[in-house]
Write an enzyme that holds these catalytic residues in place. Structure first.
Site, PDB file in Angstrom:
ATOM      1  N   ASP A   1      38.941  39.591  35.041  1.00  0.00           N
ATOM      2  CA  ASP A   1      38.044  38.665  35.724  1.00  0.00           C
ATOM      3  C   ASP A   1      36.921  38.195  34.791  1.00  0.00           C
ATOM      4  OD1 ASP A   1      37.046  37.507  38.318  1.00  0.00           O
ATOM      5  OD2 ASP A   1      35.350  38.836  37.870  1.00  0.00           O
TER       6      ASP A   1
ATOM      7  N   GLU B   1      40.573  35.371  32.561  1.00  0.00           N
ATOM      8  CA  GLU B   1      40.074  34.212  33.301  1.00  0.00           C
ATOM      9  C   GLU B   1      38.922  33.574  32.522  1.00  0.00           C
ATOM     10  OE1 GLU B   1      38.094  33.152  37.654  1.00  0.00           O
ATOM     11  OE2 GLU B   1      37.494  34.952  36.548  1.00  0.00           O
TER      12      GLU B   1
END
Length: 612
Positions: free
Chosen positions: A328, A357
């Site tokens: 993330d 990400e």
């Protein structure tokens, strides 16, 4: 065996004669035969730093003891010889001649195939699931007295009761749809007072949230998925924790959090890390800034914290038998830490895959983090994959914009033309949408024909496709972009649901059509070697059509996107250099074979042809 040893370890850690009790030992166990011979163990208990540790076990050496600001932590660094055997390592804590505690630390046997485990690849199709919103397999864990955020299915941001058992119950559906990997939004404990269902504010790095199940159930999910040929990808958050994380009651050191634990918002200006004119202020306020006050930002420059986070990811891969990691908010973490993190994970698991990400539409910034990219500053990264956000945006705009010299299908072509920036463009994860953006059916204005074109594109373009749960039945959010609405409940996941997408009961005709289309497309893709490993070749879009090819020794494919309101015939002269060896083609979803000269691509469709 693993669970028994951990339970035994905790039992003997609290003898009746103890002067001290350990509240936490993290990681709770480790394995012999790991690539790295160093292991850091965090001991947590009242005034534990007042004690002197020692250990006794053949092949294990205590090489360093580190005390921090809080007296309630003690960090031990062990060196494990290559020939060390599984067993219980006796860790003693002493004050003078008094042995206050003997902790039996488990070293477990490692699966022989663990180091060489295969990661997800272009052979796979990934199914992204928000666990709270997929299926409720165990209503007994919907609300728990020890956790403040209770079941509230009427609230978009509330907990709806989905859990790991619900996913296990529907693995057959996932398999039948043609998905070969599942990525779950984080399942670790989120003991936050509200809005905890999304999972991105962890309060315990080593515990599955009990409203989802248990560590053992997560392990069982992975095992049952693997038995069906489905890998499991863990969603890891390295950048921040939840404000109710147990650390927040007793931080190990004053530099455990960025900005000394005080909220300073991130600027989100990731460009500062690459800007040759950027100031240190801009760089720091991007990387060290917090997302929100309830997500304290971790300082991975602290070496103890850095090692803790690295070992935690290794522990979950090893414990649950995982095939990959989704990271993330990748670039918000300390860059040098990310270099260390990716190197360590790939050293332990050379074939593992990890996808970061980096949500920007600038392909040069996305490419910067991927391994084998030629960088301007010599930065080292072993990160295999990133999400291709630039291509996602180009696809949506390309399908919904009018065709002219700089918009429409040309936008897709130009995005792919930037692949020279990437070290390994074929390893990027491509996706029509995800849990943080409007549903692809909504982005495509609720048009089923454009939706089918998008599904064909992402299933056949270079890279590894990921699809968000519900995409296969046209879930949409036309009236709200609230994340709780985007992450809607999957129909049929709750006993009282009127619609059931698992069985098809009461689904709309369009939803059934879409589901059948996706099932056929993804099951065909499983054996499409040209999609898995073929060269990508494309022609610049012309007059509302876009042609690209996947070419390999065993299979050759041509994909045609036709945005026009009427059928189009192939321009054989224009594509002669690619088509010269072929005379016929079979449309793979219908099975219809046609001479190349007679191919007509229907209006507003994407067609896949196997060339012969």
């Amino acid at each position: 065996m693993t669970r028994w040893l951990i339970g035994f370890c905790l039992l003997v850690s609290l003898p009746s004669f103890a002067d001290i009790q350990l509240q936490r030992v993290e990681p709770a166990n480790w394995w012999v035969g790991m690539q790295s011979q160093r292991l850091q163990i965090m001991l947590y208990g009242e005034q534990v730093s007042d004690y002197e540790p020692s250990l006794h076990y053949p092949g294990v050496t205590l090489v360093n003891t580190e005390r921090v600001d809080s007296p309630n932590y003690l960090f031990l660094t062990l060196e494990l010889a290559k020939e060390v055997k599984p067993g219980l390592v006796s860790i003693q804590l002493r004050q003078g001649d008094n042995i206050a505690l003997v902790h039996k630390y488990p070293l477990l046997a490692r699966d022989n195939a663990s180091a060489g485990r295969p990661g997800f690849s272009a052979k796979d199709s990934i199914y992204l699931i928000t666990p709270d919103r997929f299926a409720n397999g165990n209503p007994d864990n919907d609300s728990l007295s020890a956790l403040e955020d209770k079941l509230n299915r009427t609230a978009p941001g509330g907990r709806h009761g989905g859990d790991l058992q619900g996913i296990i119950n529907h693995l057959d559906y996932i398999q039948a749809m043609g998905f070969t990997q599942i990525w779950l939004n984080p399942v670790l404990e989120n003991a936050m007072p509200s809005y905890s269902y999304h999972g991105y504010a962890a309060t315990d790095f080593y515990r599955v949230d009990p409203r989802y199940g248990s560590n053992a159930l997560y392990q069982q999910l992975a095992q049952q998925a693997n038995a069906r040929g489905i890998g499991v990808i863990i969603d890891v958050v390295l950048n921040h924790i939840g404000s109710q994380h147990w650390w927040m009651q007793d931080l190990p050191s004053s530099d455990w959090l960025n900005f000394s634990g005080q909220f300073v918002a991130t600027t989100h200006r990731r460009e500062a890390l690459h800007d040759p004119y950027a100031t240190d202020w801009d760089k720091r306020h991007f990387s060290d800034g917090w997302f929100v006050e309830t997500m304290p930002d971790l300082n991975q420059r602290n070496p103890l914290l850095a090692t803790y986070l690295i070992q935690n990811s290794i522990w979950w891969v090893e414990y649950a038998g995982l095939s990959g990691i989704r990271i993330d908010t990748y670039s918000y973490s300390e860059p040098e830490f990310l270099s260390q993190y990716t190197a360590r994970l790939m050293a332990e698991y050379p074939n593992l895959n990890m996808v970061g990400e980096e949500w920007t539409l600038n392909p040069s910034i996305v490419a910067y983090w991927q391994r084998d990219t030629q960088r301007h500053d010599g930065y080292q990264s072993q990160l295999p994959s990133l999400f291709d956000f630039p291509l996602q945006a180009a696809l949506v705009s390309g399908l919904t914009s009018q065709e002219n010299w700089n918009s429409g299908l040309r936008e897709i072509y130009l995005s792919l033309a930037n692949d020279y920036l990437y070290g390994r463009p074929q390893d990027l994860v491509v996706m029509p949408d995800n849990h943080d953006m409007s549903r692809i059916f909504t982005q495509l204005q609720g048009d089923p024909q454009l939706w089918r074109m998008a599904m064909v594109f992402f299933a056949t373009v270079r890279g590894i496709p990921q699809f968000f749960y519900g995409t296969e039945i046209l879930l949409a959010n036309p009236d709200s972009d609230d994340h709780g609405e985007i992450r809607a409940d999957f129909p049929g996941g709750w006993p009282a649901d009127k619609q059931n997408a698992f069985t098809g009961e009461h689904l709309s005709p369009d939803a059934k059509m879409a589901q059948n289309f996706m099932r056929q497309l993804l099951n065909w893709r499983k054996n499409a070697v040209a999609v898995h490993q073929g060269r990508f070749v494309h022609y610049a879009p012309l007059e509302g059509t876009y042609h690209y090819f996947r070419l390999s020794e065993k299979q050759n494919l041509m994909v045609v996107l036709n945005k026009n309101d009427q059928p189009v015939k192939l321009d054989l002269q224009r594509m002669r250099e690619t088509l010269t060896e072929f005379s016929t083609a079979t449309e793979v979803l219908s099975g219809k074979s046609t001479a190349l000269a007679d191919i007509s691509v229907p209006a507003r469709t994407a067609s896949i042809f196997e060339l012969n």
